[in-house]
Motif scaffolding. Structure first.
Motif, short mmCIF file in Angstrom:
data_model
loop_
_atom_site.label_atom_id
_atom_site.label_comp_id
_atom_site.label_asym_id
_atom_site.label_seq_id
_atom_site.Cartn_x
_atom_site.Cartn_y
_atom_site.Cartn_z
N ASN A 98 -45.72 73.02 -85.79
CA ASN A 98 -46.76 74.05 -85.82
C ASN A 98 -46.20 75.33 -86.41
O ASN A 98 -45.00 75.44 -86.67
CB ASN A 98 -47.34 74.28 -84.42
CG ASN A 98 -46.28 74.65 -83.40
OD1 ASN A 98 -45.40 75.47 -83.66
ND2 ASN A 98 -46.36 74.05 -82.22
N LEU A 99 -47.09 76.29 -86.62
CA LEU A 99 -46.70 77.56 -87.21
C LEU A 99 -46.51 78.66 -86.18
O LEU A 99 -45.68 79.55 -86.37
CB LEU A 99 -47.77 78.00 -88.23
CG LEU A 99 -47.91 77.13 -89.48
CD1 LEU A 99 -49.13 77.57 -90.29
CD2 LEU A 99 -46.66 77.21 -90.35
N HIS A 100 -47.28 78.62 -85.09
CA HIS A 100 -47.27 79.76 -84.17
C HIS A 100 -45.98 79.86 -83.35
O HIS A 100 -45.71 80.90 -82.76
CB HIS A 100 -48.50 79.73 -83.25
CG HIS A 100 -48.46 78.68 -82.20
ND1 HIS A 100 -48.77 77.35 -82.44
CD2 HIS A 100 -48.16 78.73 -80.88
CE1 HIS A 100 -48.68 76.65 -81.34
NE2 HIS A 100 -48.30 77.47 -80.36
N ASN A 101 -45.20 78.78 -83.32
CA ASN A 101 -43.90 78.84 -82.64
C ASN A 101 -42.73 78.90 -83.62
O ASN A 101 -41.58 78.69 -83.23
CB ASN A 101 -43.72 77.62 -81.72
CG ASN A 101 -44.54 77.74 -80.45
OD1 ASN A 101 -44.71 78.84 -79.92
ND2 ASN A 101 -45.05 76.62 -79.96
N ASP A 146 -45.14 86.58 -84.87
CA ASP A 146 -46.14 87.42 -84.21
C ASP A 146 -47.46 87.39 -84.94
O ASP A 146 -48.53 87.43 -84.32
CB ASP A 146 -45.64 88.87 -84.11
CG ASP A 146 -44.54 89.02 -83.06
OD1 ASP A 146 -44.38 88.11 -82.23
OD2 ASP A 146 -43.84 90.05 -83.08
N LEU A 147 -47.41 87.30 -86.28
CA LEU A 147 -48.62 87.29 -87.08
C LEU A 147 -49.49 86.07 -86.77
O LEU A 147 -50.72 86.15 -86.78
CB LEU A 147 -48.26 87.31 -88.57
CG LEU A 147 -49.42 87.34 -89.58
CD1 LEU A 147 -50.21 88.63 -89.44
CD2 LEU A 147 -48.89 87.18 -91.00
N LEU A 148 -48.86 84.94 -86.48
CA LEU A 148 -49.59 83.70 -86.24
C LEU A 148 -49.68 83.32 -84.77
O LEU A 148 -50.29 82.31 -84.44
CB LEU A 148 -48.93 82.56 -87.02
CG LEU A 148 -48.93 82.71 -88.54
CD1 LEU A 148 -48.21 81.53 -89.19
CD2 LEU A 148 -50.34 82.83 -89.09
N ASN A 149 -49.08 84.12 -83.89
CA ASN A 149 -49.09 83.78 -82.47
C ASN A 149 -49.63 84.93 -81.62
O ASN A 149 -50.73 84.84 -81.07
CB ASN A 149 -47.67 83.40 -82.02
CG ASN A 149 -47.65 82.89 -80.58
OD1 ASN A 149 -48.54 82.16 -80.16
ND2 ASN A 149 -46.64 83.28 -79.83
N ILE A 201 -56.19 89.32 -80.49
CA ILE A 201 -57.52 89.48 -81.08
C ILE A 201 -58.54 88.63 -80.33
O ILE A 201 -59.66 89.07 -80.02
CB ILE A 201 -57.51 89.12 -82.58
CG1 ILE A 201 -56.69 90.15 -83.36
CG2 ILE A 201 -58.93 89.03 -83.13
CD1 ILE A 201 -56.51 89.81 -84.82
N ALA A 202 -58.17 87.39 -80.01
CA ALA A 202 -59.08 86.50 -79.29
C ALA A 202 -59.40 87.05 -77.91
O ALA A 202 -60.55 87.03 -77.46
CB ALA A 202 -58.47 85.10 -79.18
N GLY A 203 -58.37 87.57 -77.22
CA GLY A 203 -58.59 88.13 -75.89
C GLY A 203 -59.50 89.36 -75.92
O GLY A 203 -60.42 89.49 -75.11
#
Length: 259
Positions: free
Chosen positions: A136-139, A146-149, A155-157
């Motif tokens: 995956n990308l977010h880890n 930080d940009l992908l995680n 933003i979602a929260g």
């Protein structure tokens, strides 16, 4: 107060269709799913650590699997609205395209693009540069972590808190006006059905900030229920909120298109 400009006929001889609303069953489903999930996660904190790790918190645990299960149909609904929502404005259809792509990315990343389900071997070059050795990308152990995680999670929260938890109250009267459903914002701003799911999506991990120094890795109830898996639980509630939002938009559009 936000304005929802109506473009449909209101005053002439052409009748205006009733404003589409969430059905009662969806409101009950939203409350039941959120409160039931919260109760289940709190109860899971009483489980022995090994049982909790295997059945609740692991990559193939119920929480992670359900997160993906919620996101995939939501993605399909958003794609359907973007494709078949011919009575929607271009802005609203574009919004649903953005959501479909975003939720596909969210689901794919949560499932490590099928790694844990299919069991394929991660290429060594990717595993070596991933904090958890996953596909995956977010880890990723890189500058864009930080940009992908962290940034998408934040933003979602905030979207849950503001978009679902606050904004519906500012447009509640405007939604009842004749022709309101012809507006882009009518479809983009969630209904009040989303208020409870939105606040859970935003706030579930807040106790962690207060308790982690004292209870993290203690493997007691506070740790397992509120601390160690708080971020993953937050993602679960965000995914549940997204699914309810998708069902709300889909159900209301079906009413709108039929009139």
């Amino acid at each position: 107060m936000l304005s929802l400009p109506a473009t449909g006929s209101v005053g002439g001889t052409e009748p205006v269709a009733p404003t589409p609303r969430d059905p009662v069953w969806l409101k009950r489903l939203a409350w039941g799913a959120v409160l039931g999930s919260a109760a289940a996660l709190l109860f899971a904190g009483f489980l022995p650590y090994d049982t909790w790790e295997r059945w609740v918190h692991a990559e193939l645990g119920l929480k992670e699997l359900l997160t993906v299960v919620y996101l995939l149909p939501a993605c399909a609904v958003f794609a359907w609205l973007a494709w078949r929502g011919r009575k929607l404005t271009g802005l609203a259809r574009g919004w649903f395209v953005l959501l479909a792509v975003g939720m596909l990315y969210f689901a794919g990343e949560e499932a490590s693009w099928g790694q844990h389900v299919i069991g394929f071997e991660v290429p060594a070059s990717i595993a070596a540069n991933n904090l958890q050795g996953e596909f995956n990308l977010h880890n990723a152990d890189a500058w864009y972590h930080d940009l992908l995680n962290e940034i998408p999670r934040t933003i979602a929260g905030l979207s849950c808190a503001v978009g679902a938890g606050v904004l519906p109250f500012f447009v509640v009267d405007k939604r009842k006006e004749a022709g309101a459903s012809s507006s882009s914002w009518f479809w983009m701003i969630p209904t009040r059905t989303m208020v409870l799911p939105g606040w859970f999506g935003f706030g579930w991990n807040l106790p962690e900030k207060l308790l982690e120094d004292s209870f993290e890795d203690t493997r007691g109830w506070v740790d397992l229920a509120l601390v160690s898996a708080a971020d993953e639980s937050k993602e679960y509630f965000i995914a549940l909120a997204v699914l309810i939002y998708a069902l709300s938009a889909w159900r209301r559009y079906r009413q709108f298109a039929a009139d």
